[in-house]
Design an enzyme around this catalytic site. Structure first.
Site, short mmCIF file in Angstrom:
data_model
loop_
_atom_site.label_atom_id
_atom_site.label_comp_id
_atom_site.label_asym_id
_atom_site.label_seq_id
_atom_site.Cartn_x
_atom_site.Cartn_y
_atom_site.Cartn_z
N ASP A 136 4.76 2.31 5.72
CA ASP A 136 4.16 1.81 3.83
C ASP A 136 2.81 2.93 3.65
O ASP A 136 2.20 3.56 4.72
CB ASP A 136 3.49 0.67 4.00
CG ASP A 136 4.20 -0.48 4.72
OD1 ASP A 136 5.83 -0.21 4.22
OD2 ASP A 136 3.77 -1.57 4.55
N ARG A 187 10.13 5.26 -0.66
CA ARG A 187 10.46 4.24 -1.82
C ARG A 187 9.31 4.66 -2.85
O ARG A 187 7.78 4.44 -2.69
CB ARG A 187 9.33 2.78 -0.91
CG ARG A 187 9.67 1.90 -1.49
CD ARG A 187 8.52 0.73 -0.81
NE ARG A 187 8.97 0.39 0.32
CZ ARG A 187 8.82 -0.85 1.83
NH1 ARG A 187 7.58 -0.19 1.92
NH2 ARG A 187 9.34 -1.02 2.66
C1 LIG Z 1 9.22 -3.89 -1.39
C2 LIG Z 1 7.71 -3.27 -1.47
C3 LIG Z 1 7.24 -3.17 -0.68
C4 LIG Z 1 5.85 -2.20 -1.46
N1 LIG Z 1 5.21 -1.53 -0.51
C5 LIG Z 1 3.97 -0.73 -0.89
C6 LIG Z 1 3.29 0.07 -0.39
O1 LIG Z 1 3.37 0.75 0.95
N2 LIG Z 1 2.45 0.24 -0.52
C7 LIG Z 1 1.15 -0.17 -1.68
O2 LIG Z 1 0.26 0.22 -2.30
N3 LIG Z 1 2.07 -0.85 -2.55
C8 LIG Z 1 2.80 -1.22 -2.19
N4 LIG Z 1 4.11 -2.22 -2.81
C9 LIG Z 1 3.69 -3.65 -4.29
C10 LIG Z 1 3.46 -2.30 -5.21
O3 LIG Z 1 2.21 -1.31 -5.35
C11 LIG Z 1 3.00 -3.76 -6.58
O4 LIG Z 1 1.25 -3.51 -6.13
C12 LIG Z 1 3.37 -5.01 -6.49
O5 LIG Z 1 5.31 -4.42 -6.39
C13 LIG Z 1 3.24 -4.73 -7.90
O6 LIG Z 1 3.74 -4.52 -8.45
P1 LIG Z 1 5.08 -4.19 -9.66
O7 LIG Z 1 5.75 -2.95 -9.64
O8 LIG Z 1 6.00 -5.75 -9.09
O9 LIG Z 1 4.94 -4.44 -11.31
P2 LIG Z 1 3.78 -5.55 -12.16
O10 LIG Z 1 3.78 -4.77 -13.56
O11 LIG Z 1 2.09 -5.41 -11.37
O12 LIG Z 1 4.24 -6.83 -12.07
C14 LIG Z 1 5.62 -6.88 -13.18
C15 LIG Z 1 6.03 -8.39 -12.94
O13 LIG Z 1 6.61 -8.61 -11.34
C16 LIG Z 1 6.22 -9.73 -11.27
N5 LIG Z 1 4.84 -9.79 -10.60
C17 LIG Z 1 4.75 -8.56 -9.69
N6 LIG Z 1 3.18 -9.15 -8.76
C18 LIG Z 1 3.42 -10.72 -8.50
C19 LIG Z 1 2.91 -11.47 -7.68
N7 LIG Z 1 2.33 -10.46 -7.02
N8 LIG Z 1 3.05 -12.88 -7.83
C20 LIG Z 1 4.07 -12.75 -8.71
N9 LIG Z 1 4.83 -12.05 -9.87
C21 LIG Z 1 4.68 -11.01 -9.76
C22 LIG Z 1 5.14 -10.44 -12.30
O14 LIG Z 1 6.72 -11.27 -12.99
C23 LIG Z 1 5.25 -9.66 -12.60
O15 LIG Z 1 4.37 -9.85 -15.06
C24 LIG Z 1 5.32 -2.70 -2.73
C25 LIG Z 1 6.53 -3.78 -3.04
C26 LIG Z 1 7.79 -3.30 -2.72
C27 LIG Z 1 8.28 -4.29 -3.82
#
Ligand SMILES: Cc1cc2nc3c(=O)[nH]c(=O)nc-3n(C[C@H](O)[C@H](O)[C@H](O)COP(=O)(O)OP(=O)(O)OC[C@H]3O[C@@H](n4cnc5c(N)ncnc54)[C@H](O)[C@@H]3O)c2cc1C
Length: 312
Positions: A136, A187
């Site tokens: 990560d 990723r």
């Molecule tokens: C498999 C995976 C691994 C990850 N690993 C890392 C990592 O190693 N380092 C890192 O910095 N980040 C990591 N992340 C987190 C990532 O950086 C984002 O903070 C997170 O995925 C929210 O962004 P989004 O792309 O979903 O878009 P956003 O624009 O934040 O959200 C889009 C939509 O997704 C839904 N959504 C998003 N977050 C939430 C929530 N918390 N609760 C409910 N609904 C939500 C809502 O419907 C929202 O409108 C990871 C995410 C995933 C999916």
């Protein structure tokens, strides 16, 4: 703006030991407790049960034993042992051989060389048993150190590991190019941390535009990228670009977090896309949980409702 404010607010709260102590006592206490929406349990056994249910829905998974920012090498050694034990438990359970871990959990903050030793032990076991290990990405002070650690294990010949890159961070396009040249699996995420304006985009629109640019780069030049987002616009852009370029559905995968957009998870799998769920578990769930609240302040209402209905 609201995004940045909410991230800062929850980032500040995540540092409160008092709140952590309070939340930790009640957040997972019962099957219905609020933290269980995003955390699969406090033990590997609970997480494996959740994982089996996820696989039964036709989804893939990666298991993450939560923990980060540890302060002694003894704790880093213990975390390494826990991951080695987890590899055995996953084998015994017969579920997907895929784990995710955080470098600061293995001592990156204290001694990068010890961290490399720790990850090497995990990669040795992972290689023996055909596991994939995703490293990560934490906040910007750790990006270079994490990529250095990755370069070190890559140069030792480990190919069963991949990294995470964050579209919010300015340097990521260069890093994505470098990883693609290397042949390493990436990723792509937006980035969960509150970062300074000198290092990272602050506006959602800019983070999203960067995400699309880097997604295209990884799909055309990278090695089996994981597009990790719950954002329907990012997912639609990925599907359209891949289809337009004739990139087959099994040349990349989507990833989402446990408990978020289960409807979309199921929909993508039903459409024939590869969909992997990140399944976090463990007692150190508080910082991870707070990042999920910071991403979507509406989740706070859900938590408060849970606490109130759990009191009786
Ligand atoms: C498999 C995976 C691994 C990850 N690993 C890392 C990592 O190693 N380092 C890192 O910095 N980040 C990591 N992340 C987190 C990532 O950086 C984002 O903070 C997170 O995925 C929210 O962004 P989004 O792309 O979903 O878009 P956003 O624009 O934040 O959200 C889009 C939509 O997704 C839904 N959504 C998003 N977050 C939430 C929530 N918390 N609760 C409910 N609904 C939500 C809502 O419907 C929202 O409108 C990871 C995410 C995933 C999916």
């Amino acid at each position: 703006m609201l995004d940045a404010l909410s991230k800062s607010f929850f980032h500040a709260l995540a540092g409160s030991k008092r709140l952590e102590g309070m939340a930790s006592r009640i957040g997972m206490a019962r099957p219905t407790s609020f933290a269980r929406r995003f955390i699969a349990g406090e033990t590997a056994e609970e997480a494996i049960e959740a994982a089996k249910a996820i696989q039964a829905r036709g989804l893939m998974l990666t298991l993450d034993q939560l923990g980060e920012s540890i302060t002694t090498l003894a704790v880093a050694a213990a975390a390494t042992g826990i991951y080695l034990a987890l590899i055995e438990k996953i084998r015994a359970a017969g579920i997907d051989r895929n784990i995710s871990l955080k470098p600061t959990q293995l001592g990156l903050d204290i001694d990068p060389a010890v961290c490399v030793d720790n990850i090497t032990k995990i990669l040795d076991a992972a290689t023996r048993h055909d596991f994939f290990v995703r490293i990560d990405m934490e906040n910007t002070p750790y990006i270079q150190k994490t990529l250095d650690m990755f370069a070190s294990v890559w140069s030792q010949g480990y190919r069963n590991a991949g990294v995470v890159l964050q579209s919010a961070v300015f340097r990521t396009e260069d890093d994505a190019r470098a990883m693609s040249k290397l042949g390493a699996r990436v990723r792509l995420v937006k980035g969960a941390y509150k970062e300074p304006a000198a290092l990272a985009h602050q506006a959602k629109a800019d983070v999203d535009q960067a995400f699309v640019r880097i997604m295209k780069l990884l799909l055309t030049e990278g090695t089996y990228p994981a597009i990790a987002t719950h954002d329907p616009a990012m997912i639609a852009a990925t599907k359209a670009f891949a289809a337009g370029q004739g990139i087959p559905k099994d040349a990349y995968e989507f990833q989402m977090l446990y408990g978020i957009r289960r409807d979309l998870q199921a929909q993508l799998a039903a459409e024939g896309y590869r969909m992997r769920i990140y399944v976090p578990f463990g007692k150190q769930w508080f910082p991870y949980f707070m990042r999920r609240l910071g991403e979507r302040p509406a989740n706070v209402g859900f938590v408060l409702k849970g606490i109130l209905s759990d009191r009786g």
